[in-house]
Design an enzyme around this catalytic site. Structure first.
Site: not given
Ligand code: NAP
Length: 308
Positions: A223, A271
């Site tokens: 983000r 994006h």
């Molecule tokens: P996810 O499965 O919820 O994974 C989030 C990861 O971040 C988990 O490993 C979590 O740790 C870690 N995390 C959360 N808070 C943290 C902290 N304070 N310190 C250290 N690690 C932390 O999410 P996802 O599906 O992979 O997606 C990730 C993000 O990508 C989304 O939230 C979105 O913002 C972004 N995104 C961007 C696009 C784009 O087109 N640019 C598209 C899709 C998504 P734990 O495993 O220990 O809980």
């Protein structure tokens, strides 16, 4: 049973057709042609206007068209119903592709070749082997762990940083704030795939960049609010950072006067790092609709207190 579809960016008709092919009889109402608000049981949404979802008194669940739900839970009037985030093979595959491409571009110094080409310079460079390049991924969830696996398969040294430790083949796992420094010190190419929460907002800042080795590159596909844009520009201009690939921004579309557009060390994409294809993603959404109908808990339910 009626589902509200609300997204300024997704193909509504394709989604309706794909969902109805899986759940015959499902009524899909495409915003703003919603009809009687009390008919709506479920909402499938991306960036609904704040307060909009509070208009539906019988809403039972919110299904997000995006993996990140920071925009949704920022709505103070969001109804207190379960939220599922998007987890979908097409979203994961496209993100993995983007991350691999961006990492390889920095690794093989294509960013530098693009610059020197403009000066008609025949400038040799022989970067290290992938095995000698360390790629650090912040966030080892659905998207981060898939990208990590692909980078491991390519032969990179891969490190991951998450809240809790992870056991992923070939990935050195670091967890929590106490291990962030070590993770950053050992990272040549940093990829941000964190959710946006109170803990992670602004995490790509001057202090973080200072911990990276000289010449490191930064890829932000999470983000825009993770990044302090002025700090990045300063770290690039000082020569400490070698380059950046940015897919997300504080303000989207990126304003025409942003210095990021013209910084020779920055690649801007609008994006598009990953996207869901309705014909693929509809399987998971339909599974969650059936769960709501059966009174079962949602798959990939968001923990609102945690923020992801
Ligand atoms: P996810 O499965 O919820 O994974 C989030 C990861 O971040 C988990 O490993 C979590 O740790 C870690 N995390 C959360 N808070 C943290 C902290 N304070 N310190 C250290 N690690 C932390 O999410 P996802 O599906 O992979 O997606 C990730 C993000 O990508 C989304 O939230 C979105 O913002 C972004 N995104 C961007 C696009 C784009 O087109 N640019 C598209 C899709 C998504 P734990 O495993 O220990 O809980």
């Amino acid at each position: 049973m009626a589902l509200l579809f609300l997204s300024p960016d997704d193909p509504a008709d394709a989604w309706r057709a794909q969902l109805q092919a899986r759940i015959p009889g499902l009524e899909v109402r495409i915003w703003p042609e919603v009809g009687e608000p009390a008919d709506i049981d479920l909402a499938l949404v991306w960036r609904p206007p704040p307060g909009e979802l509070a208009r539906y008194p019988n809403l039972r669940a919110i299904l997000s068209l995006a993996a990140g739900i920071d925009g949704l839970i920022a709505d103070p009037d969001l109804p207190d119903v379960p939220i599922a985030r998007m987890v979908d093979p097409s979203l994961t595959r496209t993100m993995t592709e983007y991350v691999l491409l961006a990492v390889l571009r920095h690794h093989r110094e294509f960013d530098r070749f693009e610059r020197v080409q403009r000066a008609r310079a025949w400038a040799y460079a022989f970067p290290p082997q992938a095995a000698d390049r360390r790629v650090g991924i912040m966030g080892l969830g659905e998207l981060g762990s898939a990208a990590a696996r692909r980078l491991v398969a390519h032969g990179f040294q891969v490190l991951g940083w998450s809240r809790s430790p992870k056991a992923l083949d070939g990935v050195v796992s670091y967890a929590g704030r106490s291990e962030l420094h070590t993770f950053l010190h050992r990272t040549d190419i940093l990829v941000c795939l964190l959710p946006l929460t109170a803990d992670t907002v602004g995490i790509l800042n001057a202090a973080t960049f200072a911990e990276l080795p000289h010449g490191a590159c930064v890829i932000n596909v999470a983000r825009g609010q993770h990044l302090v844009e002025d700090d990045l520009v300063q770290a690039l201009d000082s020569g400490h950072l070698g380059g950046a690939t940015l897919d997300v921004f504080h303000e989207e579309p990126l304003p025409p006067d942003s210095p990021l557009w013209t910084n020779p060390k920055v690649l801007v994409t609008p994006h598009v790092a990953s996207y869901s294809v309705p014909a693929i993603a509809a399987d998971g959404v339909a599974a969650n609709i059936r769960r709501v109908l059966a009174g079962e808990p949602l798959l990939h339910q968001v923990d609102r207190a945690r923020g992801y």
